[in-house]
Write an enzyme that holds these catalytic residues in place. Sequence first.
Site, short mmCIF file in Angstrom:
data_model
loop_
_atom_site.label_atom_id
_atom_site.label_comp_id
_atom_site.label_asym_id
_atom_site.label_seq_id
_atom_site.Cartn_x
_atom_site.Cartn_y
_atom_site.Cartn_z
N SER A 147 0.87 -1.19 0.00
CA SER A 147 0.00 0.00 0.00
C SER A 147 0.90 1.23 0.00
O SER A 147 2.10 1.12 0.31
CB SER A 147 -0.85 -0.02 1.28
OG SER A 147 -1.39 1.25 1.56
N TYR A 160 -1.88 -1.36 10.65
CA TYR A 160 -1.85 -1.51 9.19
C TYR A 160 -0.52 -0.98 8.64
O TYR A 160 0.13 -1.64 7.82
CB TYR A 160 -3.03 -0.74 8.60
CG TYR A 160 -3.24 -0.90 7.11
CD1 TYR A 160 -4.02 -1.94 6.60
CD2 TYR A 160 -2.68 0.00 6.21
CE1 TYR A 160 -4.22 -2.08 5.23
CE2 TYR A 160 -2.88 -0.12 4.84
CZ TYR A 160 -3.65 -1.17 4.36
OH TYR A 160 -3.85 -1.29 3.00
P1 NAD Z 1 -11.34 -6.51 0.39
O1 NAD Z 1 -11.86 -6.32 1.78
O2 NAD Z 1 -12.22 -6.15 -0.77
O3 NAD Z 1 -10.82 -8.00 0.20
C1 NAD Z 1 -9.99 -8.61 1.15
C2 NAD Z 1 -10.27 -10.10 1.12
O4 NAD Z 1 -9.39 -10.70 2.07
C3 NAD Z 1 -11.70 -10.45 1.51
O5 NAD Z 1 -12.26 -11.35 0.58
C4 NAD Z 1 -11.53 -11.08 2.89
O6 NAD Z 1 -12.51 -12.09 3.15
C5 NAD Z 1 -10.13 -11.65 2.79
N1 NAD Z 1 -9.55 -11.83 4.11
C6 NAD Z 1 -9.42 -10.90 5.09
N2 NAD Z 1 -8.92 -11.46 6.19
C7 NAD Z 1 -8.73 -12.78 5.90
C8 NAD Z 1 -8.25 -13.89 6.65
N3 NAD Z 1 -7.91 -13.79 7.95
N4 NAD Z 1 -8.18 -15.09 6.05
C9 NAD Z 1 -8.56 -15.24 4.75
N5 NAD Z 1 -9.03 -14.23 4.01
C10 NAD Z 1 -9.12 -13.01 4.58
O7 NAD Z 1 -9.96 -5.68 0.38
P2 NAD Z 1 -9.18 -4.97 -0.82
O8 NAD Z 1 -9.52 -3.54 -0.73
O9 NAD Z 1 -9.30 -5.70 -2.08
O10 NAD Z 1 -7.68 -5.11 -0.25
C11 NAD Z 1 -6.82 -6.17 -0.64
C12 NAD Z 1 -5.39 -5.80 -0.26
O11 NAD Z 1 -5.04 -4.57 -0.89
C13 NAD Z 1 -5.18 -5.59 1.23
O12 NAD Z 1 -3.92 -6.12 1.62
C14 NAD Z 1 -5.16 -4.07 1.38
O13 NAD Z 1 -4.39 -3.66 2.47
C15 NAD Z 1 -4.52 -3.69 0.06
N6 NAD Z 1 -4.81 -2.30 -0.34
C16 NAD Z 1 -6.11 -1.90 -0.53
C17 NAD Z 1 -6.34 -0.58 -0.91
C18 NAD Z 1 -7.73 -0.06 -1.14
O14 NAD Z 1 -7.89 1.16 -1.28
N7 NAD Z 1 -8.75 -0.89 -1.25
C19 NAD Z 1 -5.27 0.32 -1.05
C20 NAD Z 1 -3.98 -0.14 -0.84
C21 NAD Z 1 -3.76 -1.46 -0.48
#
Ligand code: NAD
Length: 265
Positions: A147, A160
């Site tokens: 991120s 985080y």
């Molecule tokens: P999201 O919430 O849409 O998806 C995350 C998925 O991870 C979900 O399906 C959830 O069920 C699964 N998950 C969470 N904890 C879990 C566990 N203990 N065991 C198994 N599965 C688990 O999230 P996203 O926005 O797609 O984010 C995905 C990654 O991208 C993360 O690492 C997040 O930090 C990173 N990220 C997101 C953004 C953003 O703006 N959305 C920005 C930068 C980085």
Amino acid sequence: MTSELPPPHALAEPRGAGVDLTSRAALVTGGGSGIGKACATALAAAGATVHVVDRDADAAKAVAADIGGEAHVVDLADPAALDALPAEIDILVNNAGLQHVAPLTEFPPDRFDLIQQVMVTAPFLLMRRSLPHMYARGWGRLVNISSVHGLRASAYKSAYVAAKHALEGLSKVAAIEGAPHGVTSNCINPGYVRTPLVENQIRDQAAAHGISPGDVLTTVLLTRSPVKRLLEAEEVAAAALWLCGDHSSCVTGISLPLDGGWGAT
Ligand code: NAD
């Protein structure tokens, strides 16, 4: 006043273009939603056999069914559960993550631990498990979804930010150790991505501040980003796919910001 969120940014390039992963097996954590789902879809479109790992059974099964992959319902916070996952994979996308927002002085220690477990320990254990196969084949790709907060900090996100900074270090060590074996390890550093998580945050903030979702986007979330739009999950997946190509075998140990210019400010 900007009323609603702007529509998704359209991507012209077809998924999978230019990267052939037909003989590769990939494992994507958090593959049931958002960025993980987009990565799983892009890798499958490029020919990979994809293992979709998520604790949300319905989501994992739906994505796996869509892309002809295999669903694994696993809680990544449970180290023992990881032993049930396949070790013979060529591409590991460490993506699953969660957020908790609270001042350091009030941050619940159990939430802090959980976030490290899912976002640092699980990626470490999955690397440890899959690297012997990658070394044996002389080819592997570790793609770590970090991120902007892997490189910078924001208030109230101690767990985080700590976890993403740790993932950056882990990725660099894997890059150094993997290099003689044809294995690359890189981080991708997105700014705000249009996923259910972020859309819900925007709606909550709009309600809390009494302003529109469009105004939350431009005046709250994207104040530090010169490009004033959310990134699409497919744009992150396109970067992940590019890192999996044979053309990128010299690209290792990097952190690739997809941050709309945030880092330049
Ligand atoms: P999201 O919430 O849409 O998806 C995350 C998925 O991870 C979900 O399906 C959830 O069920 C699964 N998950 C969470 N904890 C879990 C566990 N203990 N065991 C198994 N599965 C688990 O999230 P996203 O926005 O797609 O984010 C995905 C990654 O991208 C993360 O690492 C997040 O930090 C990173 N990220 C997101 C953004 C953003 O703006 N959305 C920005 C930068 C980085």
